[in-house]
Design a protein around this motif. Structure first.
Motif, PDB file in Angstrom:
ATOM      1  N   ALA A 264       0.839  -1.203   0.000  1.00 56.76           N
ATOM      2  CA  ALA A 264       0.000   0.000   0.000  1.00 56.76           C
ATOM      3  C   ALA A 264       0.875   1.255   0.000  1.00 56.76           C
ATOM      4  O   ALA A 264       1.938   1.290   0.625  1.00 56.76           O
ATOM      5  CB  ALA A 264      -0.898  -0.014   1.216  1.00 56.76           C
ATOM      6  N   CYS A 265       0.411   2.282  -0.711  1.00 58.73           N
ATOM      7  CA  CYS A 265       1.233   3.486  -0.878  1.00 58.73           C
ATOM      8  C   CYS A 265       0.707   4.635  -0.004  1.00 58.73           C
ATOM      9  O   CYS A 265      -0.301   4.510   0.701  1.00 58.73           O
ATOM     10  CB  CYS A 265       1.272   3.896  -2.343  1.00 58.73           C
ATOM     11  SG  CYS A 265      -0.213   4.737  -2.903  1.00 58.73           S
ATOM     12  N   GLY A 266       1.408   5.777  -0.085  1.00 58.38           N
ATOM     13  CA  GLY A 266       1.019   6.938   0.707  1.00 58.38           C
ATOM     14  C   GLY A 266      -0.358   7.456   0.341  1.00 58.38           C
ATOM     15  O   GLY A 266      -1.096   7.963   1.195  1.00 58.38           O
ATOM     16  N   HIS A 267      -0.712   7.332  -0.928  1.00 59.18           N
ATOM     17  CA  HIS A 267      -2.032   7.808  -1.352  1.00 59.18           C
ATOM     18  C   HIS A 267      -3.136   6.926  -0.774  1.00 59.18           C
ATOM     19  O   HIS A 267      -4.225   7.413  -0.443  1.00 59.18           O
ATOM     20  CB  HIS A 267      -2.104   7.852  -2.883  1.00 59.18           C
ATOM     21  CG  HIS A 267      -3.297   8.575  -3.410  1.00 59.18           C
ATOM     22  ND1 HIS A 267      -4.014   8.143  -4.493  1.00 59.18           N
ATOM     23  CD2 HIS A 267      -3.926   9.692  -2.974  1.00 59.18           C
ATOM     24  CE1 HIS A 267      -5.032   8.967  -4.715  1.00 59.18           C
ATOM     25  NE2 HIS A 267      -4.990   9.923  -3.807  1.00 59.18           N
ATOM     26  N   CYS A 268      -2.852   5.616  -0.613  1.00 58.23           N
ATOM     27  CA  CYS A 268      -3.809   4.722   0.041  1.00 58.23           C
ATOM     28  C   CYS A 268      -4.130   5.258   1.445  1.00 58.23           C
ATOM     29  O   CYS A 268      -5.283   5.226   1.882  1.00 58.23           O
ATOM     30  CB  CYS A 268      -3.237   3.316   0.177  1.00 58.23           C
ATOM     31  SG  CYS A 268      -3.012   2.428  -1.381  1.00 58.23           S
ATOM     32  N   LEU A 269      -3.093   5.749   2.134  1.00 52.77           N
ATOM     33  CA  LEU A 269      -3.301   6.266   3.493  1.00 52.77           C
ATOM     34  C   LEU A 269      -4.119   7.556   3.467  1.00 52.77           C
ATOM     35  O   LEU A 269      -5.002   7.771   4.304  1.00 52.77           O
ATOM     36  CB  LEU A 269      -1.938   6.491   4.174  1.00 52.77           C
ATOM     37  CG  LEU A 269      -1.968   7.005   5.606  1.00 52.77           C
ATOM     38  CD1 LEU A 269      -2.851   6.137   6.500  1.00 52.77           C
ATOM     39  CD2 LEU A 269      -0.560   7.067   6.186  1.00 52.77           C
ATOM     40  N   ASP A 351      -9.645   2.638  -4.353  1.00 55.17           N
ATOM     41  CA  ASP A 351      -9.691   3.775  -5.289  1.00 55.17           C
ATOM     42  C   ASP A 351      -8.302   4.266  -5.692  1.00 55.17           C
ATOM     43  O   ASP A 351      -8.179   5.191  -6.482  1.00 55.17           O
ATOM     44  CB  ASP A 351     -10.446   4.957  -4.653  1.00 55.17           C
ATOM     45  CG  ASP A 351     -11.909   4.612  -4.446  1.00 55.17           C
ATOM     46  OD1 ASP A 351     -12.379   3.656  -5.097  1.00 55.17           O
ATOM     47  OD2 ASP A 351     -12.561   5.268  -3.627  1.00 55.17           O
ATOM     48  N   CYS A 352      -7.256   3.679  -5.112  1.00 55.63           N
ATOM     49  CA  CYS A 352      -5.910   4.212  -5.394  1.00 55.63           C
ATOM     50  C   CYS A 352      -5.360   3.665  -6.705  1.00 55.63           C
ATOM     51  O   CYS A 352      -4.904   4.417  -7.550  1.00 55.63           O
ATOM     52  CB  CYS A 352      -4.954   3.876  -4.256  1.00 55.63           C
ATOM     53  SG  CYS A 352      -3.292   4.497  -4.554  1.00 55.63           S
ATOM     54  N   GLY A 353      -5.399   2.371  -6.849  1.00 54.81           N
ATOM     55  CA  GLY A 353      -4.897   1.797  -8.099  1.00 54.81           C
ATOM     56  C   GLY A 353      -3.430   1.423  -8.060  1.00 54.81           C
ATOM     57  O   GLY A 353      -2.930   0.843  -9.015  1.00 54.81           O
ATOM     58  N   CYS A 354      -2.726   1.710  -6.961  1.00 58.29           N
ATOM     59  CA  CYS A 354      -1.286   1.410  -6.944  1.00 58.29           C
ATOM     60  C   CYS A 354      -1.015  -0.088  -6.962  1.00 58.29           C
ATOM     61  O   CYS A 354       0.072  -0.509  -7.336  1.00 58.29           O
ATOM     62  CB  CYS A 354      -0.624   2.060  -5.740  1.00 58.29           C
ATOM     63  SG  CYS A 354      -1.169   1.382  -4.165  1.00 58.29           S
ATOM     64  N   LEU A 355      -2.014  -0.875  -6.532  1.00 60.90           N
ATOM     65  CA  LEU A 355      -1.804  -2.322  -6.503  1.00 60.90           C
ATOM     66  C   LEU A 355      -2.610  -3.044  -7.578  1.00 60.90           C
ATOM     67  O   LEU A 355      -2.705  -4.272  -7.562  1.00 60.90           O
ATOM     68  CB  LEU A 355      -2.177  -2.886  -5.106  1.00 60.90           C
ATOM     69  CG  LEU A 355      -1.298  -2.384  -3.961  1.00 60.90           C
ATOM     70  CD1 LEU A 355      -1.795  -2.913  -2.629  1.00 60.90           C
ATOM     71  CD2 LEU A 355       0.154  -2.811  -4.169  1.00 60.90           C
TER      72      LEU A 355
HETATM   73 ZN   LIG Z   1      -1.966   3.324  -3.175  1.00 62.86          ZN
END
Ligand SMILES: [Zn+2]
Length: 362
Positions: A264-269, A351-355
């Motif tokens: 999970a990335c910073g945007h997820c947080l 909603d992030c999409g990083c994964l």
């Molecule tokens: Zn993310």
């Protein structure tokens, strides 16, 4: 391979014939039937002989070749042996006095990484690693100094402006340097941590390869809330692992440590905070640099900042050494109010999409 009983381990007698290696009972290695001959043999496992030489020595002192071979295998399986040759090679990456300063660090690595030669291999990898720390405040400068001291080959600190009293801490920028350029003082702080002479280093060129790891530690602590920025997206796109760290008010925050595409990335947080508090983005916008809601005297307890920097540096090392620190798919918080670290779990936000994974063909 020249075998050596790990110098990091203490030796004590549990009774007249049982020898304990290490102090913490849970992790200690125990050797029974330790008579005079066996103890004499152990003294020979001092990093000056390879296995065949040790077997010959075992025969010479009356232990016998086969029992010596069995004993060496037992010591290796219990994680008590290291390779002195590999240790010398790993330390040769570092000039003196840094090489001498690293003795206890390597001793610690030898307890974390078990087999002969495993710890020296980790230290040799650190020597080749390039880390960039963005932000030279109380947290960022200390993270950089600690990582450099621990053997990271290249640690650069990116920041602008001049050192203010609020940037200084015992583990980072010294108060005597208030008024000098932050970038210069941060570089000197890193060099001082390794015992190297204070010399200018070439500026990073735009076509240089990206660093192996980036620590996002802006002075205002906003890294804790700033996932999803243009800077973070660039790091994700370039596949550069990175860690958010900062102190905001009385809270220290370490994480998430982002492995692009795999955690999970910073945007997820950021999205999770928005889920919990719909007004959050509006509040955050007013806290930005020169924002109307910015605190007039941002809080940053020195002990808290130092603890946060130490924990952040440890997480970076654990990750780069092949482990999985708790800031991956999570983050850690420490409050200046009680000093109790807590770990919170972070899932990839839908909603992030990083994964997101690409759809399989067909
Ligand atoms: Zn993310």
């Amino acid at each position: 391979m020249r075998l050596v009983l790990k110098p990091a381990l203490s030796r004590s007698w549990r009774d007249s014939e049982t020898l304990q290696f290490g102090t913490v009972t849970r992790y200690a290695g125990v050797l029974g039937n330790a008579d005079k001959t066996l103890c004499e043999f152990l003294e020979l496992v001092d990093g000056t002989r390879d296995r065949p030489e040790l077997l010959s020595a075992g025969e010479r002192i009356g232990l016998g070749r086969e029992p010596a071979d069995t004993l060496l295998s037992e010591l290796e399986e219990t994680g008590l042996l290291d390779d002195a040759e590999a240790t010398d090679r790993a330390l040769s990456h570092f000039p003196r006095p840094h090489r001498d300063l690293l003795g206890p660090d390597l001793a610690s690595l030898s307890l974390v990484h078990s087999g002969p030669g495993a710890a020296p291999a980790v230290l040799a990898r650190r020597a080749e690693t390039r880390i960039e720390v963005r932000g030279a405040g109380r947290v960022g400068a200390a993270v950089a100094a600690v990582l450099a001291a621990g053997g990271t080959g290249s640690v650069t600190v990116a920041d602008s402006g001049r050192v203010q009293p609020a940037d200084c801490s015992p583990a980072g920028l010294p108060p005597a340097d208030v008024g000098r350029l932050r970038s210069t003082v941060a570089r000197e702080t890193v060099q001082r941590a390794t015992g190297r002479p204070l010399v200018p280093v070439p500026r990073r060129k735009s076509d240089d390869p990206p660093p192996d790891f980036v620590v996002l530690a802006p002075r205002d602590g906003s890294a804790a809330f700033a996932g999803g920025t243009y800077e973070a997206r660039l790091l994700l796109r370039a596949g550069v692992p990175h860690l958010y760290v900062g102190v905001v008010e009385e809270f220290g925050i370490i994480g998430p440590l982002v492995i692009p595409g795999r955690s999970a990335c910073g945007h997820c947080l950021v999205l999770r905070r928005e889920d919990e508090d719909a007004a959050w983005p509006r509040v955050l916008a007013q806290l930005a640099d020169n924002g109307p809601g910015r605190a007039r005297t941002p809080a940053c307890d020195t002990a808290l900042a130092t603890a946060v920097a130490g924990l952040a540096a440890l997480h970076v090392q654990v990750y780069l050494d092949g482990g999985r620190p708790p800031s991956v798919d999570g983050w850690c918080e420490i409050s200046a109010g009680d000093g109790m670290p807590r770990r919170l779990r972070l899932r990839g936000h839908p909603d992030c999409g990083c994964l997101w994974q690409p759809l399989p063909p067909g």
